[in-house]
Design a protein around this motif. Sequence first.
Motif, PDB file in Angstrom:
ATOM      1  N   LEU A 158       0.708  -1.620  -0.275  1.00 25.33           N
ATOM      2  CA  LEU A 158       0.012   0.095  -0.085  1.00 25.33           C
ATOM      3  C   LEU A 158       0.870   1.006  -0.129  1.00 25.33           C
ATOM      4  O   LEU A 158       0.173   2.139  -0.424  1.00 25.33           O
ATOM      5  N   GLY A 159       2.065   0.735   0.697  1.00 26.88           N
ATOM      6  CA  GLY A 159       3.288   2.161   0.476  1.00 26.88           C
ATOM      7  C   GLY A 159       4.109   2.762  -1.040  1.00 26.88           C
ATOM      8  O   GLY A 159       3.620   3.494  -1.277  1.00 26.88           O
ATOM      9  N   LEU A 160       3.359   1.680  -2.065  1.00 30.11           N
ATOM     10  CA  LEU A 160       3.674   1.777  -3.318  1.00 30.11           C
ATOM     11  C   LEU A 160       2.552   2.538  -4.054  1.00 30.11           C
ATOM     12  O   LEU A 160       3.055   3.088  -5.207  1.00 30.11           O
ATOM     13  N   LEU A 161       1.211   2.927  -3.787  1.00 28.81           N
ATOM     14  CA  LEU A 161       0.321   3.739  -4.243  1.00 28.81           C
ATOM     15  C   LEU A 161       1.042   4.681  -5.148  1.00 28.81           C
ATOM     16  O   LEU A 161       1.070   6.306  -4.296  1.00 28.81           O
ATOM     17  N   ARG A 162       0.773   4.951  -6.328  1.00 32.45           N
ATOM     18  CA  ARG A 162       1.019   6.210  -6.276  1.00 32.45           C
ATOM     19  C   ARG A 162      -0.628   6.212  -7.561  1.00 32.45           C
ATOM     20  O   ARG A 162      -1.577   6.058  -8.062  1.00 32.45           O
ATOM     21  N   ASP A 163      -0.529   8.384  -7.792  1.00 36.13           N
ATOM     22  CA  ASP A 163      -1.410   8.902  -8.270  1.00 36.13           C
ATOM     23  C   ASP A 163      -1.089   8.968  -9.903  1.00 36.13           C
ATOM     24  O   ASP A 163      -0.086   8.906 -10.367  1.00 36.13           O
ATOM     25  N   GLY A 164      -1.961   9.288 -10.489  1.00 37.18           N
ATOM     26  CA  GLY A 164      -1.724   8.750 -12.515  1.00 37.18           C
ATOM     27  C   GLY A 164      -2.143   7.272 -12.272  1.00 37.18           C
ATOM     28  O   GLY A 164      -1.691   7.020 -11.927  1.00 37.18           O
TER      29      GLY A 164
END
Length: 526
Positions: A158-164
């Motif tokens: 979940l810490g890898l989640l990125r917007d875009g």
Amino acid sequence: MIYSSRYPDVAVVDELIHDRVLGRAAARGALPALVDAVSGRTITYGELAVLVERLAAGLSAEGIGAGDVVALHSPNTVLFPVVFYATTRAGGTVTTLSPLATAPEIAKQLVDAKARLLVTVSALLPAARDAAERVRAETGTAIEVLVCDEAEGHRSVLGLLRDGAAPAPAVDPATGVAVLPYSSGTTGVPKGVMLSHRNISTNLEQIAGLHRIDEGDRIIAILPFFHIYGMAVLLNNALMRGATVYVHPRFDLDAFLTSLERDRITHAYLAPPVMLVLAKHPKVGQLDLSHLKRIICAAAPLDAALQAAVAERLGVEIGQAYGMTELSPGSHIHVDGAADEPPACVGSLFPSTQARLVDVASEADVAAGEPGELWIRGPQVMLGYFGRPEDTDAMIDADGWLHTGDIARVDADGNWFIVDRVKELIKYKGYQVAPAELEALLLGHPDIADAAVIGVYDDDNAEIPKAFVVPMPGAALTAEAVMDYVAGLVAPYKKVRRVELLDAIPKAASGKILRRELRQRERAQS
């Protein structure tokens, strides 16, 4: 004779599986996609679409792309499909591992699959860390271990989640490997089965006209997601159709029965041991299962009497299906509403699928109505075994026929039955157990001179592994010691459950174990 499906062919689907499965997820918005049957945590279809896209962007930023393998080592959780589809959305390949796998088993698969990342859960970290260290020691390659929840010293996915949006994957659906599950095939040790996006997407299309689930249907997920059966019916097909999947981390009898009633389950995909529960457990008769429409049983043959007993007790339609990992995974299913199909049959041949029944020795087609080894040809046949061209050639011939190793027959109405097995593979409660793998472990024991493993049947008519062991001269070896030794090295479903000490293992001049003689010995003693 070549048998063809009674149903019209379908077009080959050249679509990446995350697009095929989740193409309508955003539009489904607040419809629940995944519900944790223990905690109640829910992920809607709209949330699932966003999570997959954001994690795919994060994985891409970590360098995961076409040809990169991510190992997913987890029980069933609501985040399992997020990691699964995010990996393919990034262009990568998913290899799945049993949550019961031992560190040596995990390490072996990580090395063989050339995995770059290992994603697990905190409860499984001891085995995962041990496996990663084994890989580093063997290959010099460091594999990062991430978790789906939280654990000190490890990054969460979940810490890898990125917007875009994630970059578009440069993957050809026809040749790009979406999933790399491991199977023993007809014999030998587990091998990576290369399933393309085309294989899986087309197999979903093949089943669409035969077995239907829709938005509003509720699916109970007790089959493991890592296994091709659970992966196909509980993730790919269920989520593509907009069903709500009630996720159970493991099979627990009380939780299963409670969920059937409480969650108003409409479809259950099961293996024979659970069917036995439904036939005999007293609590089942106290449940309101009026919402249950359909049960499909697969992974191992279901006895006709047991099938009939469950159908009568529950008053629902029950059918079987047949397939294998190498078939993405399906080739036969009991078609919805086909009440005239006899019990114990695995239904009809999928569209766009051909079959042959051949004599095992001569490979000539058998006469109509006679049993023979089942060969399958169709768009769902795997690309091959990863890094094992000789094993691939032994499984799929030059004309594209996949030799299943199962003995089948078909009646005059086109109903198919699996009646025996050529292959050495043992099916313990639906799990594959490779005799060669257990034999290799047994031969590593200092007090064992030789060993062979076959499948035998226990008092409940379930297949279990039995080891025939030749002790070293002077060794004080016991059956209990042998079983304890193996149990310490393998996942619980692979344990040797019976042992017989012999003076010698019967073998041919070539050195091949004569398993038929061991089976004859077993029958003589029963």
